[in-house]
Scaffold this motif. Structure first.
Motif, PDB file in Angstrom:
ATOM      1  N   LEU A  18    -114.061  29.062 -28.113  1.00  0.00           N
ATOM      2  CA  LEU A  18    -113.588  27.833 -28.747  1.00  0.00           C
ATOM      3  C   LEU A  18    -113.094  26.831 -27.722  1.00  0.00           C
ATOM      4  CD1 LEU A  18    -112.628  26.271 -31.351  1.00  0.00           C
ATOM      5  CD2 LEU A  18    -110.412  27.300 -30.856  1.00  0.00           C
ATOM      6  N   VAL A  19    -112.287  27.297 -26.786  1.00  0.00           N
ATOM      7  CA  VAL A  19    -111.704  26.388 -25.793  1.00  0.00           C
ATOM      8  C   VAL A  19    -112.809  25.745 -24.964  1.00  0.00           C
ATOM      9  CG1 VAL A  19    -110.190  26.248 -23.778  1.00  0.00           C
ATOM     10  CG2 VAL A  19    -109.517  27.636 -25.738  1.00  0.00           C
ATOM     11  N   GLU A  20    -113.712  26.537 -24.442  1.00  0.00           N
ATOM     12  CA  GLU A  20    -114.806  26.004 -23.622  1.00  0.00           C
ATOM     13  C   GLU A  20    -115.683  25.041 -24.413  1.00  0.00           C
ATOM     14  OE1 GLU A  20    -115.867  26.358 -20.423  1.00  0.00           O
ATOM     15  OE2 GLU A  20    -114.285  27.693 -19.757  1.00  0.00           O
ATOM     16  N   SER A  21    -115.914  25.334 -25.688  1.00  0.00           N
ATOM     17  CA  SER A  21    -116.806  24.497 -26.486  1.00  0.00           C
ATOM     18  C   SER A  21    -116.228  23.121 -26.763  1.00  0.00           C
ATOM     19  CB  SER A  21    -117.142  25.194 -27.810  1.00  0.00           C
ATOM     20  OG  SER A  21    -116.011  25.244 -28.654  1.00  0.00           O
ATOM     21  N   ARG A  22    -114.924  22.955 -26.669  1.00  0.00           N
ATOM     22  CA  ARG A  22    -114.296  21.662 -26.959  1.00  0.00           C
ATOM     23  C   ARG A  22    -114.150  20.761 -25.737  1.00  0.00           C
ATOM     24  NH1 ARG A  22    -109.825  22.674 -31.624  1.00  0.00           N
ATOM     25  NH2 ARG A  22    -111.300  23.503 -33.137  1.00  0.00           N
ATOM     26  N   ILE A  23    -114.399  21.276 -24.561  1.00  0.00           N
ATOM     27  CA  ILE A  23    -114.272  20.461 -23.350  1.00  0.00           C
ATOM     28  C   ILE A  23    -115.455  19.504 -23.264  1.00  0.00           C
ATOM     29  CG2 ILE A  23    -114.100  20.516 -20.834  1.00  0.00           C
ATOM     30  CD1 ILE A  23    -111.663  21.682 -22.338  1.00  0.00           C
ATOM     31  N   THR A  24    -115.155  18.213 -23.124  1.00  0.00           N
ATOM     32  CA  THR A  24    -116.193  17.184 -23.062  1.00  0.00           C
ATOM     33  C   THR A  24    -116.639  16.958 -21.620  1.00  0.00           C
ATOM     34  OG1 THR A  24    -114.564  15.413 -22.830  1.00  0.00           O
ATOM     35  CG2 THR A  24    -115.225  16.017 -25.077  1.00  0.00           C
ATOM     36  N   LYS A  25    -117.708  16.193 -21.462  1.00  0.00           N
ATOM     37  CA  LYS A  25    -118.202  15.876 -20.116  1.00  0.00           C
ATOM     38  C   LYS A  25    -117.160  15.099 -19.324  1.00  0.00           C
ATOM     39  CE  LYS A  25    -123.080  15.918 -21.243  1.00  0.00           C
ATOM     40  NZ  LYS A  25    -124.321  15.155 -21.318  1.00  0.00           N
ATOM     41  N   GLY A  59    -108.456  13.110 -25.544  1.00  0.00           N
ATOM     42  CA  GLY A  59    -108.558  13.196 -26.998  1.00  0.00           C
ATOM     43  C   GLY A  59    -109.053  14.538 -27.501  1.00  0.00           C
ATOM     44  N   ILE A  60    -108.818  15.598 -26.735  1.00  0.00           N
ATOM     45  CA  ILE A  60    -109.277  16.948 -27.097  1.00  0.00           C
ATOM     46  C   ILE A  60    -108.106  17.721 -27.690  1.00  0.00           C
ATOM     47  CG2 ILE A  60    -110.198  19.116 -26.206  1.00  0.00           C
ATOM     48  CD1 ILE A  60    -111.496  17.450 -23.956  1.00  0.00           C
ATOM     49  N   ASN A  61    -108.283  18.223 -28.908  1.00  0.00           N
ATOM     50  CA  ASN A  61    -107.244  19.004 -29.578  1.00  0.00           C
ATOM     51  C   ASN A  61    -107.575  20.484 -29.507  1.00  0.00           C
ATOM     52  OD1 ASN A  61    -105.622  16.856 -30.492  1.00  0.00           O
ATOM     53  ND2 ASN A  61    -107.051  16.467 -32.166  1.00  0.00           N
ATOM     54  N   ILE A  62    -106.700  21.229 -28.845  1.00  0.00           N
ATOM     55  CA  ILE A  62    -106.821  22.687 -28.765  1.00  0.00           C
ATOM     56  C   ILE A  62    -105.430  23.246 -29.018  1.00  0.00           C
ATOM     57  CG2 ILE A  62    -107.385  24.669 -27.293  1.00  0.00           C
ATOM     58  CD1 ILE A  62    -109.258  22.815 -25.737  1.00  0.00           C
ATOM     59  N   SER A  63    -105.330  24.279 -29.839  1.00  0.00           N
ATOM     60  CA  SER A  63    -104.024  24.856 -30.128  1.00  0.00           C
ATOM     61  C   SER A  63    -103.452  25.539 -28.892  1.00  0.00           C
ATOM     62  CB  SER A  63    -104.116  25.857 -31.284  1.00  0.00           C
ATOM     63  OG  SER A  63    -104.754  27.037 -30.864  1.00  0.00           O
TER      64      SER A  63
END
Length: 76
Positions: A18-25, A59-63
């Motif tokens: 999940l964490v890796e998948s939310r990281i943008t370019k 603007g990345i939301n991760i718990s």
């Protein structure tokens, strides 16, 4: 995503990290440097600060819980 992939995800949940998948370019240079510090230099970072920096700057939301678990797995 085709219907078969959606059905598989509905049955088993999302695959991958999940964490890796939310990281943008845009956030990737920060993310790579952070992982290098944790893995190679064995520096402990504060998960709540990492979450705040990702939110404020990209603007990345991760718990915090997800981040804490991810960082712990990197450090092992």
């Amino acid at each position: 995503m085709d219907i078969e992939e959606m059905l598989i995800e509905a049955e088993h949940g999302k695959r991958g990290n999940l964490v890796e998948s939310r990281i943008t370019k845009d956030a990737m240079p920060f993310w790579i440097a952070l992982k290098d510090r944790v893995v190679k230099d064995k520096i402990e970072v504060k998960p709540y600060v990492v979450c705040r920096l990702l939110q404020d700057n990209f603007g990345i939301n991760i718990s915090e819980t997800a981040m804490r678990r991810y960082l712990r797995s990197l450090g092992e």
